[in-house]
Design a protein around this motif. Sequence first.
Motif, PDB file in Angstrom:
ATOM      1  N   SER A 168       0.809  -1.218   0.000  1.00 53.03           N
ATOM      2  CA  SER A 168       0.000   0.000   0.000  1.00 53.03           C
ATOM      3  C   SER A 168       0.843   1.268   0.000  1.00 53.03           C
ATOM      4  CB  SER A 168      -0.962   0.001   1.184  1.00 53.03           C
ATOM      5  OG  SER A 168      -0.813  -1.141   1.970  1.00 53.03           O
ATOM      6  N   ARG A 169       2.147   1.131  -0.134  1.00 53.25           N
ATOM      7  CA  ARG A 169       3.014   2.312  -0.021  1.00 53.25           C
ATOM      8  C   ARG A 169       2.681   3.387  -1.055  1.00 53.25           C
ATOM      9  NH1 ARG A 169       6.125   2.176   4.396  1.00 53.25           N
ATOM     10  NH2 ARG A 169       6.643   0.049   4.951  1.00 53.25           N
ATOM     11  N   THR A 170       2.172   2.936  -2.209  1.00 50.02           N
ATOM     12  CA  THR A 170       1.884   3.922  -3.252  1.00 50.02           C
ATOM     13  C   THR A 170       0.563   4.629  -3.012  1.00 50.02           C
ATOM     14  OG1 THR A 170       1.032   2.071  -4.515  1.00 50.02           O
ATOM     15  CG2 THR A 170       3.244   2.821  -5.067  1.00 50.02           C
ATOM     16  N   ASN A 171      -0.267   4.075  -2.123  1.00 51.61           N
ATOM     17  CA  ASN A 171      -1.532   4.740  -1.802  1.00 51.61           C
ATOM     18  C   ASN A 171      -1.254   5.903  -0.848  1.00 51.61           C
ATOM     19  OD1 ASN A 171      -2.730   2.669  -3.204  1.00 51.61           O
ATOM     20  ND2 ASN A 171      -3.080   1.442  -1.347  1.00 51.61           N
ATOM     21  N   PRO A 172      -2.092   6.964  -0.909  1.00 57.07           N
ATOM     22  CA  PRO A 172      -1.872   8.071   0.030  1.00 57.07           C
ATOM     23  C   PRO A 172      -2.094   7.614   1.469  1.00 57.07           C
ATOM     24  CG  PRO A 172      -3.906   8.384  -1.225  1.00 57.07           C
ATOM     25  CD  PRO A 172      -3.222   7.198  -1.813  1.00 57.07           C
ATOM     26  N   GLY A 173      -1.411   8.258   2.412  1.00 49.80           N
ATOM     27  CA  GLY A 173      -1.582   7.912   3.841  1.00 49.80           C
ATOM     28  C   GLY A 173      -0.260   7.896   4.559  1.00 49.80           C
ATOM     29  N   TYR A 174      -0.320   7.886   5.901  1.00 53.82           N
ATOM     30  CA  TYR A 174       0.908   7.886   6.720  1.00 53.82           C
ATOM     31  C   TYR A 174       0.976   6.675   7.629  1.00 53.82           C
ATOM     32  CZ  TYR A 174       0.152  12.762   5.473  1.00 53.82           C
ATOM     33  OH  TYR A 174      -0.103  13.905   4.798  1.00 53.82           O
ATOM     34  N   GLY A 175       0.059   5.753   7.476  1.00 61.43           N
ATOM     35  CA  GLY A 175       0.066   4.598   8.372  1.00 61.43           C
ATOM     36  C   GLY A 175      -0.440   4.948   9.774  1.00 61.43           C
ATOM     37  N   LEU A 176      -1.283   5.993   9.847  1.00 58.16           N
ATOM     38  CA  LEU A 176      -1.790   6.384  11.172  1.00 58.16           C
ATOM     39  C   LEU A 176      -3.301   6.172  11.309  1.00 58.16           C
ATOM     40  CD1 LEU A 176       0.216   9.680  11.760  1.00 58.16           C
ATOM     41  CD2 LEU A 176       0.509   7.487  12.907  1.00 58.16           C
ATOM     42  N   GLY A 177      -3.936   5.747  10.219  1.00 55.90           N
ATOM     43  CA  GLY A 177      -5.396   5.604  10.249  1.00 55.90           C
ATOM     44  C   GLY A 177      -5.853   4.599  11.291  1.00 55.90           C
ATOM     45  N   LEU A 178      -5.246   3.399  11.289  1.00 51.15           N
ATOM     46  CA  LEU A 178      -5.689   2.365  12.226  1.00 51.15           C
ATOM     47  C   LEU A 178      -5.255   2.664  13.650  1.00 51.15           C
ATOM     48  CD1 LEU A 178      -5.347  -0.943  10.152  1.00 51.15           C
ATOM     49  CD2 LEU A 178      -7.413   0.340  10.760  1.00 51.15           C
ATOM     50  N   SER A 179      -4.057   3.282  13.824  1.00 50.27           N
ATOM     51  CA  SER A 179      -3.675   3.602  15.214  1.00 50.27           C
ATOM     52  C   SER A 179      -4.590   4.661  15.796  1.00 50.27           C
ATOM     53  CB  SER A 179      -2.212   4.027  15.335  1.00 50.27           C
ATOM     54  OG  SER A 179      -1.640   4.279  14.111  1.00 50.27           O
ATOM     55  N   THR A 180      -5.009   5.610  14.955  1.00 48.63           N
ATOM     56  CA  THR A 180      -5.966   6.603  15.447  1.00 48.63           C
ATOM     57  C   THR A 180      -7.274   5.914  15.823  1.00 48.63           C
ATOM     58  OG1 THR A 180      -4.995   8.169  13.905  1.00 48.63           O
ATOM     59  CG2 THR A 180      -7.072   8.805  14.927  1.00 48.63           C
ATOM     60  N   ALA A 181      -7.743   5.006  14.946  1.00 49.40           N
ATOM     61  CA  ALA A 181      -8.986   4.284  15.233  1.00 49.40           C
ATOM     62  C   ALA A 181      -8.858   3.522  16.551  1.00 49.40           C
ATOM     63  CB  ALA A 181      -9.312   3.325  14.094  1.00 49.40           C
ATOM     64  N   GLN A 182      -7.693   2.914  16.762  1.00 53.51           N
ATOM     65  CA  GLN A 182      -7.499   2.152  17.992  1.00 53.51           C
ATOM     66  C   GLN A 182      -7.516   3.068  19.223  1.00 53.51           C
ATOM     67  OE1 GLN A 182      -3.675   0.212  18.606  1.00 53.51           O
ATOM     68  NE2 GLN A 182      -4.780  -1.561  19.384  1.00 53.51           N
ATOM     69  N   ALA A 183      -6.865   4.222  19.094  1.00 50.79           N
ATOM     70  CA  ALA A 183      -6.867   5.163  20.223  1.00 50.79           C
ATOM     71  C   ALA A 183      -8.302   5.589  20.551  1.00 50.79           C
ATOM     72  CB  ALA A 183      -6.014   6.386  19.904  1.00 50.79           C
ATOM     73  N   ILE A 184      -9.092   5.828  19.493  1.00 51.58           N
ATOM     74  CA  ILE A 184     -10.482   6.244  19.718  1.00 51.58           C
ATOM     75  C   ILE A 184     -11.277   5.113  20.375  1.00 51.58           C
ATOM     76  CG2 ILE A 184     -12.626   6.921  18.573  1.00 51.58           C
ATOM     77  CD1 ILE A 184     -10.879   8.398  16.489  1.00 51.58           C
ATOM     78  N   ALA A 185     -11.057   3.879  19.892  1.00 54.86           N
ATOM     79  CA  ALA A 185     -11.761   2.738  20.485  1.00 54.86           C
ATOM     80  C   ALA A 185     -11.396   2.614  21.962  1.00 54.86           C
ATOM     81  CB  ALA A 185     -11.402   1.457  19.736  1.00 54.86           C
ATOM     82  N   GLU A 186     -10.110   2.697  22.278  1.00 59.01           N
ATOM     83  CA  GLU A 186      -9.677   2.549  23.669  1.00 59.01           C
ATOM     84  C   GLU A 186     -10.268   3.642  24.547  1.00 59.01           C
ATOM     85  OE1 GLU A 186      -5.444   2.201  23.713  1.00 59.01           O
ATOM     86  OE2 GLU A 186      -5.532   0.095  23.078  1.00 59.01           O
ATOM     87  N   LEU A 187     -10.352   4.847  24.006  1.00 58.51           N
ATOM     88  CA  LEU A 187     -10.957   5.944  24.771  1.00 58.51           C
ATOM     89  C   LEU A 187     -12.391   5.590  25.150  1.00 58.51           C
ATOM     90  CD1 LEU A 187     -10.508   8.992  25.647  1.00 58.51           C
ATOM     91  CD2 LEU A 187     -11.803   9.562  23.598  1.00 58.51           C
ATOM     92  N   HIS A 188     -13.060   4.816  24.271  1.00 59.94           N
ATOM     93  CA  HIS A 188     -14.452   4.440  24.517  1.00 59.94           C
ATOM     94  C   HIS A 188     -14.575   3.119  25.273  1.00 59.94           C
ATOM     95  CE1 HIS A 188     -15.105   7.519  21.455  1.00 59.94           C
ATOM     96  NE2 HIS A 188     -16.348   7.573  21.881  1.00 59.94           N
ATOM     97  N   GLY A 189     -13.456   2.562  25.681  1.00 56.06           N
ATOM     98  CA  GLY A 189     -13.504   1.272  26.349  1.00 56.06           C
ATOM     99  C   GLY A 189     -13.941   0.168  25.400  1.00 56.06           C
ATOM    100  N   ALA A 190     -13.774   0.393  24.098  1.00 61.63           N
ATOM    101  CA  ALA A 190     -14.215  -0.576  23.089  1.00 61.63           C
ATOM    102  C   ALA A 190     -13.037  -1.438  22.629  1.00 61.63           C
ATOM    103  CB  ALA A 190     -14.803   0.168  21.896  1.00 61.63           C
ATOM    104  N   ASP A 191     -13.359  -2.664  22.203  1.00 57.47           N
ATOM    105  CA  ASP A 191     -12.330  -3.555  21.641  1.00 57.47           C
ATOM    106  C   ASP A 191     -12.349  -3.404  20.134  1.00 57.47           C
ATOM    107  OD1 ASP A 191     -11.506  -4.585  24.018  1.00 57.47           O
ATOM    108  OD2 ASP A 191     -13.058  -6.151  24.029  1.00 57.47           O
ATOM    109  N   ILE A 192     -11.165  -3.258  19.552  1.00 57.43           N
ATOM    110  CA  ILE A 192     -11.100  -3.146  18.093  1.00 57.43           C
ATOM    111  C   ILE A 192     -10.158  -4.230  17.584  1.00 57.43           C
ATOM    112  CG2 ILE A 192      -9.202  -1.454  18.149  1.00 57.43           C
ATOM    113  CD1 ILE A 192     -10.492  -0.139  15.688  1.00 57.43           C
ATOM    114  N   GLY A 193     -10.496  -4.823  16.445  1.00 58.37           N
ATOM    115  CA  GLY A 193      -9.603  -5.850  15.920  1.00 58.37           C
ATOM    116  C   GLY A 193     -10.014  -6.278  14.525  1.00 58.37           C
ATOM    117  N   VAL A 194      -9.067  -6.927  13.830  1.00 60.07           N
ATOM    118  CA  VAL A 194      -9.365  -7.483  12.510  1.00 60.07           C
ATOM    119  C   VAL A 194     -10.186  -8.750  12.732  1.00 60.07           C
ATOM    120  CG1 VAL A 194      -8.355  -8.386  10.391  1.00 60.07           C
ATOM    121  CG2 VAL A 194      -7.150  -6.612  11.692  1.00 60.07           C
ATOM    122  N   VAL A 195     -11.278  -8.921  11.987  1.00 58.78           N
ATOM    123  CA  VAL A 195     -12.074 -10.136  12.122  1.00 58.78           C
ATOM    124  C   VAL A 195     -11.336 -11.252  11.394  1.00 58.78           C
ATOM    125  CG1 VAL A 195     -14.307 -11.206  11.681  1.00 58.78           C
ATOM    126  CG2 VAL A 195     -14.169  -8.746  12.135  1.00 58.78           C
TER     127      VAL A 195
END
Length: 445
Positions: free
Chosen positions: A400-427
């Motif tokens: 995915s290196r050629t796609n736009p992005g910084y590799g922070l999308g999922l870590s941000t999502a995880q931080a948001i999930a943790e803030l909500h006490g939610a579990d996040i993961g790949v199914v």
Amino acid sequence: MRIRFLHTEAFRLSAIYAGVFALSVLVLGAIVLVITDRAFRDQMLQFSSADIATIQAGYDGEGLDEAREVVEQSLAAPGTSDYFLLQQGKTRLAGNLPVMTPQTGPVSLPGSSPSHEVLGVGAFLAPGLYAFAGSDLYRVHKAQAHIVQTMAWLFAAALLLAILGGALVSRSFLRRSDAMARACRAIMDGDLKARIPVRGTQDELDRLAGTINEMLDRIATLMENLRQITNDIAHDLRTPVSHLRQGLERARTDAVETHSAALDAAISKTDEILALFAALLRIAQIEGGARRAAFTALNLAPVLEHMREMFGAVAEGAGHHLTSAARDAPAIRGDRALIIQMLSNLIENAILHTPEGTTITLALSQDQDRAAVTVSDDGPGVPREEHGKLFQRLYRREASRTNPGYGLGLSTAQAIAELHGADIGVVPGAAGFAIRVLFPAARKS
Ligand SMILES: Nc1ncnc2c1ncn2[C@@H]1O[C@H](COP(=O)(O)OP(=O)(O)O)[C@@H](O)[C@H]1O
Ligand SMILES: [Mg+2]
């Protein structure tokens, strides 16, 4: 030397209890004294009345001589402290008391000393013939002195026990509060892993220690995050910044006509760096937990609908198809804007990292007592062994290196999930790629 345990709350409390106990011993003692005094006096008066009755019976039966006989016999009984008087007019006929003014009923005579008071009963056996029978109160006074002594011992013993108990309790209290202070000092001195020892007794000090330890864990996590962010910034901004520098340097040696293009490139590189900065700081802010204050009760179904409206056209434009399926799910507590941010990241990934023709599905359902949100696609997916790495900050797959992005999308999502006490993961085992977030249901109040 200052005796520390004297200044503890535990010792103060035991001192108060000891005081209350001592006071009740005193009151109890006084009551016992009054009651026994009355009982003893009643009993002596009864004995004296019986003596008078015997003398009277003697007199009634066999006359004055018999009455005198009875008095003298009573006096001769060994070990007695009784007093008698048989008196006719101003003459003593028998007894061990001097002639006195006749008084009938209960009579109290002053003895040789205050403790030798004589208590008895006086009566006329016949007109002019007076009899008195009584006994020395010193036995009563002796019994009372005994009671007072016992009470005093009890009092002293109780006081001693209370002081000892108070000292013991305060010492153990002090020992534990010292342990807390030591742990805190160790942390202040830089040993961030130090924790307050917990005894496992679940008492109030244990619970306090547990809470403080939890707080310390939380602080440690925050510091670790901060360290991580600082590292990330230091390492990962270096590449774009040095690219920027190389570009500028190259432009300086190039012909002036190419400067405009070089400046454009430099500006877009700078924008990229600023965006990366903003994304990293945003994660730090979310992980700091400060935003939890903005939590409200939230229904996820309308949020999903909003996402579908927001991304429907974008997805179609990129040759993807976006659908959503919301079933009944419990309401949650959360920050709507952050949840939208999280879902946007997941949907953007599904648009960016999958080929045209892929279908993206947003789903909401109930999983036990939690609300489950799934963002899935039927694209190429990610090999199982890489699932763990996807949530690392700045991690991007080679593909995915050629796609736009910084590799922070999922870590941000995880931080948001943790803030909500939610579990996040790949199914695992999904056809394509799917991420599920399990939110705890809002507590009903
Ligand atoms: N839907 C998806 N399909 C395939 N790969 C994905 C998908 N979503 C995420 N990934 C992979 O996970 C990596 C990390 O995602 P993310 O943290 O959002 O970073 P970014 O999107 O900026 O690359 C992506 O680089 C990509 O390789
Ligand atoms: Mg992404």
